[in-house]
Design a protein around this motif. Structure first.
Motif, PDB file in Angstrom:
ATOM      1  N   ASP A  86       7.796  10.481  -0.031  1.00 28.66           N
ATOM      2  CA  ASP A  86       8.842   9.594   0.463  1.00 28.66           C
ATOM      3  C   ASP A  86       8.788   8.261  -0.272  1.00 28.66           C
ATOM      4  O   ASP A  86       7.716   7.764  -0.644  1.00 28.66           O
ATOM      5  N   THR A  87       9.958   7.645  -0.467  1.00 32.24           N
ATOM      6  CA  THR A  87      10.045   6.402  -1.240  1.00 32.24           C
ATOM      7  C   THR A  87      10.457   5.195  -0.406  1.00 32.24           C
ATOM      8  O   THR A  87      10.521   4.085  -0.908  1.00 32.24           O
ATOM      9  N   GLY A  88      10.757   5.381   0.868  1.00 31.88           N
ATOM     10  CA  GLY A  88      11.181   4.264   1.702  1.00 31.88           C
ATOM     11  C   GLY A  88      11.850   4.760   2.974  1.00 31.88           C
ATOM     12  O   GLY A  88      11.921   5.959   3.229  1.00 31.88           O
ATOM     13  N   ALA A  89      12.338   3.826   3.751  1.00 39.18           N
ATOM     14  CA  ALA A  89      13.012   4.169   5.010  1.00 39.18           C
ATOM     15  C   ALA A  89      13.929   3.026   5.412  1.00 39.18           C
ATOM     16  O   ALA A  89      14.018   2.004   4.722  1.00 39.18           O
ATOM     17  N   GLU A  90      14.607   3.208   6.504  1.00 41.02           N
ATOM     18  CA  GLU A  90      15.538   2.179   6.999  1.00 41.02           C
ATOM     19  C   GLU A  90      15.437   2.077   8.519  1.00 41.02           C
ATOM     20  O   GLU A  90      15.365   3.084   9.224  1.00 41.02           O
TER      21      GLU A  90
END
Length: 377
Positions: A86-90
């Protein structure tokens, strides 16, 4: 590009080379700031310095700065489950549309984690909520005077010095000068609203007719409000009531008689002929004729007099007077008495009515008893 199970990202981050000594499996985490107009959704980007090499969990929670939950936004807490790659989230936070002018406000989202595979280097994101409501104009409020005759309405004009760009609520009470409160007018307190786009409202008060001879009377109407954008400039209006005196037309009262046997209750109908606007109190007394209530035996009926009266309510036209007759168990002729109307605030169409009492006892027949040597032939 992989993301978390519950979050998405809208861009592909740049991953700079890792400095010497950096743990190859530890992911550095940052959260950005977010800006939105009230009613929208704040979107906080959670970024990694490189794709996650191991799975871990990020916790987050919201808290107030100048924006207050739940009035300005919806408070929330949660977890982000990060998978390898995974590279990020919000993180999303819903704000509230409150339809009132206010300054720009802020809140924050704070990250936390407890994993050897992750490190938070910037764990606080600031959320800025911009107001989208028009800044109201400041107004001055004034109350005018009013005049009316008894029986009419006084109209007090509550006005602003311009058309309202929002709804303006106010409250009002009265204060007597020479009036006597609800005896002279009604109501004595209340509330009102100047609608958006209008420049005034009206307080409506009825001046009562009291049928008394009196001069001009006065009272005040006092207006208050708690609107930040409205200042009371002249909050009192003078109410003047002009006396309208007239002597009401007196009703005409009539009475009808009744008849019955000894022991019956005689019912005399009393009626008002014409309007009975304010109610009528009819005074009366009984007067002995051949039937007597004041003699040695007082055995014909129960007398009435002095302060006895019947009340005919306003809007009604009839009442009744009841007189109880007595059973004397002796033979006598038919007898009668009068119910007489006394003076009052009315005209007497008929002064009195007759109450007739029929005897219900049989006459005694003498029995002949022979004496001595009398011979019946």
């Amino acid at each position: 590009m992989k993301m978390s199970e519950t979050m998405t990202t809208s861009y592909k981050p740049y991953y700079p080379p890792k400095p010497p000594g950096h743990h190859k499996d530890q992911t550095e985490i940052k959260i950005g700031d977010a800006v939105v107009e009230e009613g929208g959704v704040l979107k906080f980007a959670v970024t990694f310095d490189a794709p996650a090499e191991k799975p871990f969990v990020i916790k987050y929670t919201t808290s107030d700065i100048t924006a207050k939950a739940p009035g300005d936004y919806t408070a929330t807490t949660g977890q982000i489950y990060v998978k390898k790659g995974d590279t990020g989230a919000e993180i999303k936070v819903k704000t509230t549309e409150d339809y009132k002018y206010e300054y720009t406000e802020t809140m924050k989202v704070t990250l936390s984690e407890n994993s050897p595979w992750a490190k938070i280097v910037d764990g606080v994101g600031i959320g800025t909520i911009k107001d989208d409501d028009y800044k109201p104009q400041h107004y001055k409020l004034n109350v005018g005077d009013a005049y009316a005759k008894e029986g009419e309405y006084l109209y007090f004009k509550v006005s602003l010095d311009g058309k309202a760009d929002h709804k303006v609520d106010f409250k009002w009470t009265t204060k007597d000068i020479t009036t006597e409160g609800s005896a002279d007018y009604t109501p004595t307190y209340g509330s009102g609203t100047i609608e958006k786009g209008a420049d005034h409202a009206v307080i409506k008060i009825l001046a009562k007719s009291d049928y008394l001879k009196e001069g001009y009377e006065n009272f005040k109407v006092h207006v208050t409000e708690n609107d930040y954008y409205v200042k009371v400039h002249d909050g009192e209006g003078l109410g003047t009531i002009k006396d309208v005196y007239y002597k009401p037309e007196l009703p005409t009262v009539k009475i009808w008689g009744d008849e019955g046997y000894e022991g019956d209750k005689l019912v005399f109908k009393v009626a008002v002929d014409g309007k009975n606007e304010h109610g009528t109190k009819v005074f009366y007394h009984t007067e002995a004729k051949t039937a007597n209530a004041y003699g040695a035996h007082q055995d014909d009926y129960v007398p009435a007099g002095g302060k006895d009266y019947v009340w005919i309510p306003a809007g009604k036209n009839e009442a009744k007077i009841e007189v109880q007759t007595k059973e004397d168990y002796k033979h006598e002729t038919t007898e009668y008495f009068h119910v007489v109307l006394d003076h009052g605030d009315y005209k007497k169409g008929v002064d009195y009515a007759k109450g007739t009492i029929f005897d219900d006892d049989h006459a005694t027949v003498p029995t002949f008893v022979p004496q001595g040597d009398a011979v019946l032939v």
